[in-house]
Design an enzyme around this catalytic site. Structure first.
Site, short mmCIF file in Angstrom:
data_model
loop_
_atom_site.label_atom_id
_atom_site.label_comp_id
_atom_site.label_asym_id
_atom_site.label_seq_id
_atom_site.Cartn_x
_atom_site.Cartn_y
_atom_site.Cartn_z
N SER A 142 0.82 -1.25 -0.08
CA SER A 142 -0.11 -0.09 0.06
C SER A 142 1.06 1.16 0.09
O SER A 142 2.00 1.25 0.55
CB SER A 142 -0.98 -0.12 1.19
N TYR A 155 -2.04 -0.45 10.43
CA TYR A 155 -1.72 -0.97 9.02
C TYR A 155 -0.60 -0.56 8.50
O TYR A 155 0.28 -1.19 7.51
CB TYR A 155 -3.31 -0.33 8.38
#
Length: 286
Positions: A142, A155
């Site tokens: 990501s 995350y």
């Protein structure tokens, strides 16, 4: 006659995993689409049926946090004599919440899936990839693995770990004919912040010292405009798998490219102020 190309994808019940499975099947790949919960297979089957490629997709149960199940799937693939042209480590979820509200258990759960799970699946298939002397390993990371954002420390940490591990792995495997690639999407229309998203219990607690900031942060997320079509990422992954010499990183999404460009070009204090302002956690403070 050319031998059929085979790809194994984790987390194929939705999002990038589902779209990549169907996209590869359309390109005449044989796809082993894995998911933790087989009761969630209907969306993939429906999409594959609509595309006319259901016969090219085999759905298998695989929880990336279950080492015995990982070993079992790897052994099954080897026993059936299937080649492994591509491994796409896509399984993951997002644990949102301010850092001081996230418990150790929640943080470990985030890492167990997003980092340790991907590493374990990769290691399980490395013996076969080494024997073959070829293959692509795609790690779906990501932009949060390169640039952290408020409310996403857990995350981001898991994706930062994936980035470092994968970069080292690429160097270790390059001379063996195995390609390791990081895919870094920004925000796309997937389940990552809905069905596959989790908000830490502490962040939901009205007694949290971040309670007011959480409400502002949530309003910003809820008011966000519709995100781009995730098919862009699936098409990108397919192109990577068909490139014999892919580069290390591929960034997808205007927001991701913009964030990384600003991080590279702006003074750090200016960049940080913009990130805080953009997040909305402190109202109009800048």
């Amino acid at each position: 006659m050319a031998q059929e190309r085979v790809a194994l994808i984790t987390g194929a019940s939705s999002g990038f995993g589902l779209l990549t499975a169907v996209t590869l099947a359309r390109r005449e790949w044989r796809v082993l689409a894995t998911m933790r919960d087989l009761t969630r297979r209907e969306r993939l089957e429906s999409a594959a049926r609509a595309a006319g490629v259901l016969g090219r997709i085999e759905i298998l149960a695989l929880d990336v946090t279950d080492l015995e199940q990982i070993a079992g799937v790897a052994a099954t693939v080897a026993a059936r004599g299937l080649r492994m042209d591509a491994l796409v480590n896509n399984a993951g979820f997002a644990m949102a919440g301010f850092a001081d509200d996230v418990t150790d258990a929640e943080l470990r759960r985030q890492f167990d899936t997003n980092f340790f799970g991907a590493a374990a699946v990769t290691r399980a298939f490395l013996p076969q990839l080494r024997r073959q002397g070829f293959g692509h390993i795609v790690m779906v990371s990501s932009v949060s693995g390169r640039s952290a954002f408020p409310g996403m420390s857990s995350y981001s940490a898991s994706k930062f770990a994936m980035e470092g591990w994968s970069e080292s792995l690429r160097l270790e495997l390059k001379s063996l004919g195995i390609q390791v690639v990081l895919v870094e999407p920004g925000a796309f229309e997937t389940d990552i912040w809905t069905r596959n998203g989790t908000l830490s219990e502490g962040t939901l607690d009205p007694r949290s010292p971040n309670a007011a900031r959480v409400e502002r942060w949530k309003k910003g997320i809820e008011g966000a405009k519709k995100q781009p079509d995730a098919q862009v990422v699936a098409d990108g992954i397919a192109a990577i798998l068909e490139d014999p010499k892919p580069r290390l990183r591929y960034v997808y999404g205007r927001d991701a490219k913009m964030a990384l460009m600003m991080r590279r070009l702006l003074p750090s204090d200016v960049f940080e102020r913009l990130m805080v302002k953009y997040s909305g956690i402190d109202g109009n403070a800048g």
